[in-house]
Each structure stands twice: as C-alpha cells, then as structure tokens.
Design an enzyme around this catalytic site. Sequence first.
Site, PDB file in Angstrom:
ATOM      1  N   ASP A  15     -15.933 -56.950 -15.466  1.00  0.00           N
ATOM      2  CA  ASP A  15     -16.013 -56.545 -16.876  1.00  0.00           C
ATOM      3  C   ASP A  15     -14.750 -55.822 -17.325  1.00  0.00           C
ATOM      4  O   ASP A  15     -14.824 -54.760 -17.963  1.00  0.00           O
ATOM      5  CB  ASP A  15     -17.237 -55.658 -17.105  1.00  0.00           C
ATOM      6  CG  ASP A  15     -18.509 -56.234 -16.525  1.00  0.00           C
ATOM      7  OD1 ASP A  15     -18.653 -57.464 -16.537  1.00  0.00           O
ATOM      8  OD2 ASP A  15     -19.355 -55.464 -16.043  1.00  0.00           O
ATOM      9  N   GLU A 189     -22.756 -61.780 -24.811  1.00  0.00           N
ATOM     10  CA  GLU A 189     -22.621 -60.413 -24.321  1.00  0.00           C
ATOM     11  C   GLU A 189     -21.211 -59.918 -24.621  1.00  0.00           C
ATOM     12  O   GLU A 189     -20.361 -60.656 -25.115  1.00  0.00           O
ATOM     13  CB  GLU A 189     -22.848 -60.351 -22.803  1.00  0.00           C
ATOM     14  CG  GLU A 189     -24.184 -60.863 -22.314  1.00  0.00           C
ATOM     15  CD  GLU A 189     -24.228 -60.917 -20.799  1.00  0.00           C
ATOM     16  OE1 GLU A 189     -24.901 -60.069 -20.205  1.00  0.00           O
ATOM     17  OE2 GLU A 189     -23.576 -61.794 -20.217  1.00  0.00           O
TER      18      GLU A 189
END
Length: 559
Positions: A15, A189
Amino acid sequence: MTKIKNPIIPGMAPDPSILRVDDKYYIATSTFHWAPAIELYESTDLQNWHVIEHAFNNDEISLQGTATPAGIWAPHLSYDQKNKRYWIAYSHMLNMNGREFNANSFAIWSDSIHGPWSEPIYLTSIGFDPSLFHDEDGKTYVSILEWESRPNYQAPGRIVIAEFDFEAHKLASPWHTVTTGFTTRGASEAPNVYKRHGYYYLMIAAGGTGYAHGVEIGRSRNIFGPYEPHPSGEPIVTASPAHLFSKGDPDAGQFQMYNPTSPIQKAGHGSLVETPGGEWYLAHLMSRPLPHTTLNPLGRETGLQKMHWTADDWLEMADGSNLAKETVDAPKDAIIETPVSHDITESFAGHTYQTNFMSPYRFQHEQWVNTTERPGHLRIYGGESLFSQMNPSMLATRATSFDYSIETEVEFQPDHYSETAGLGLYYDSNNWLYLRLYWSASANSLAVGLSQAKLGEKITYLYQKLPVQVGKVQLKVRYNFGIATVLAKTPAADEWTTIVADIDVQYLSDEGVNGVKGEIGGFTGLFNFLAVTDAHQHDSFADFTYYKVLNDLDESALD
C-alpha cells in the site's frame, strides 16, 4: 539509460503512498499488527530506499489482540504546501468478522517527516483507506472506501469524498459517491485525488488485492464528480492485463488472473509522484510468487512504474501499455546511489539497534527488550508463547529474499520447561517455525529443538534435538524457496549440526495461512525473528550476541 529494478522495497511493504518534498522522496507503507507502526522510507533516486522513521513508536495506538491481517492499513502521505505540514491519513482495522470490517480512520500531522506527530484526528468509520487532498484554495478533502456490508449490494462498496474542516475536526460537507460506473474490475479501494490542468483525477485500486489487482483512474472538473473513466476501460497499471468484469465479486484472490508470463504479480494500489525534472512515476504494491506456485511468502512489496500524460491529459504507462514491468527507466536527472543492501548485521554494540526491527502486537520497551543491561548484547525478557496476540517477546525483520540465512548466538539459563529462547520464521501467531534453546526433561539437559505452528496447530519435533552442556549456542535457519533447514553450533564444536532438514514452509505466505479456498488468508508477509518465551514467571531473559541475515545465497535457484 539507467534502470530501476522492482521491487524497490522488497518484503512486506504494501500500500505504498509516495510523496516528494523538495529533492527527497518519501513512502509510507502499511504495518498491520506490527509495531512500531506506519513505516516511513526515504530516497533521493527512487531506487534506493531507507527506513527513517515510524509514525507510531510508543503505545500511541493499541495493536494487542489484532487478528491477521487487521491493524494499521494503507497510510496515505501528503504535504500541505500552504501550512508546510506533512499529513498521514490511515485506518485502524479492528475487526473483519462477518465481513463487517469495523475500522476507524484518523489523520496525524507534523512539521517534519521525522515527527513528532500530532494526536490522531478522527475522520470517520465509514470504511477504510482514507486519503487527503489539499486543494489550491486551502480546502482539504477526504476520500475513502465506503464499505458495504449489506447483502445484494455492490461489493465491497463505493468511493466517497467529503470536505473536512481540520480546525473544527469535523466533516464540512456530506459524503459524495464518486465511483458509480467507474470500474469494471470492482473492489474499488485506496482512492487518491490529484489535480492537473483543471481536472481532478481520482486514482483507485481495483480488482481486489490478489491476482486481478490494478490501478484505475478517472477525471472530473469537480472534485465531487461525476468522474469519467479512463478511455481504455481498463486499469492503467496491472500485472494481468486480460479483461475482467468482476463487480459484485467479493473474492480478493482471483487466482484465475495469475499471469505466468510476468515476473511480478498483483500490481495495484497506486500512488503518483512527479520528479523535479517533470517526469512521472507511480509507486504500487506487487508480489513475487515462489516459482511454479501462487504462494507469496514475501507478501506485498513496493514496485515503481514510469508514467506519462497523453496529449489529451490522460495518464498511462510510459510505453503505452498497462503491464507492470520488472525494470523501468530511471529519471534522466537522477544520480543513483550505491545500491542498498538488505543484508542485516547487528552486533547490539550501541544503546539502540536498527530501526527495521519490529514486534508483533506490542511496542518495544526497555522493560522487556534493551541493549543497556548487558552492553554488547540484546537482552529480551520472556513473554507469552508465540501463539499469543498480546505480549510475545519478539524482535523481527522483514524477509526480503527467497534465499537467505538468519543466524544468532544466544545465552540462556531456563529453569522451567516453558522458558525458551531462539530464532525462526514468523508469519503471524498461528503460523511460524521456531528453533529454540530450552530445558529438556527427557534429555536431562539443555537442548536445542524445533517447534512449529501451522494454521494454529502446534507441531513439536520430539526426536530431533541436540543436547547441550552449556547455555550458550549459535542458531541458524537456512531458507531456500520455501524449504527450511535449521542448525545449531555449540562453543566447543567446529561445525554446524543440522537439527531438521528440508522442512516445507511454503505455507508461510499470504495464500498459505488462514484462508478458505479461493481467498487470500493474509497479506502481511514473512518475518525473521529473535524471541524469548516464559509461561512460568515472566522473569527469565536471554542475551543475544548478534543477529545476521544474509540474502541471495544461491541466485542460480531462480533458473
């Protein structure tokens, strides 16, 4: 042309949120159940990255009891030019049972990337993966996934954006849905908002964090949309370019999208940065499976792709494709540093040890781990068993290679069978391999033995042990493409003694733990560790003389 090779940050570094301030680049990554929390990296050339800080170092948050892979998710790093402040937005995932995904999201700020960071400012509990966008007019906006827990609704949810008033610590507008009709791969997301030439660009992760992962982008003249999708109708970066329509499919695995022709997989969750020379790059998570498998022991790593803007102001990869590459061109003006070595040699000679040591579920304190009580050694006081999600006494570093060894020397005098000290491989509290020094009643002496956890079940190697006469021994684990061999060496010995050879530990991977068929069981990655356990009185301790990790011992094994 100088090349940058992926991954730029090997091992668990998922991420990634990338940022440039002046001539330095920074990346923040997820840390889940590991502390210190929110790892911050620095680079001057986009190729070589160094851990410089963690945002949370001293019990600012609680990770005890965290189930894999909950904890701290997807920190977003930004810089407010007006106020000259660094910001991190993040989610603290508390519970994932029943697909409810209970998470609270916060933001912290600092005048320096090195901190100190402010008290967390509560943003919302609507979902996870928040990011901040600081607009030219001084307004700040939060974008986030609104998690959908109702049956028969679009899974996993929608991206929403709202203005946030950081003076009043509250929303300054309603949430606006911005991804209706936006994505074909679904599983939207990790939103990021950028602004260029009068357009707001919304970049999202799509396809789930498995083999269908990708980066999608849309644009609008209004931050609240509507956002038109990229004209290709496909992700702008992915490791699996085949078309996929998966709206409503909650499966994050998507193993059918594994691309056997690509050296990297799962490329997605992107973050954009511009160099001082006007070149554009996208940092993204990626994985490298063990050869001939779909198992990823190193977890989700950080990769980098070179991008450019088309004549009609759309972002795409520099070569015009959307397939993530193993190597990319470095910036034209970059001066590449001496390559970073991911080998580790720590002698514990100073008052502190290297910043890349982390601990699961709890923060490091001098009461249980220090280099001061016996200078030149790391002293660890015994904690709970390695099955504990509360107070295990463990120091660990990320595995960064498929082929490496870890080694230590430990001094230990246990007086109860539950007291152990050693090293090993660790995915989470249910999945590990532990080579330890302990008191063996059957041998009536100290001994080196092996225990293992697989999907929560304990395996003890009762008949493979090495009796030793003194409480001082060297320990080694040799890891080679998912196969482990454990060895020990006493002070009087000239050679290493193999305790157990060729142990299959491929399951210590994102796909090998805790998951049901077709799903990913975790996404945190493999660690190497030192540990001491004491289920007796919590008063025993062990002293470690050194900790050494040597990587890439047999490159030919890749062939």
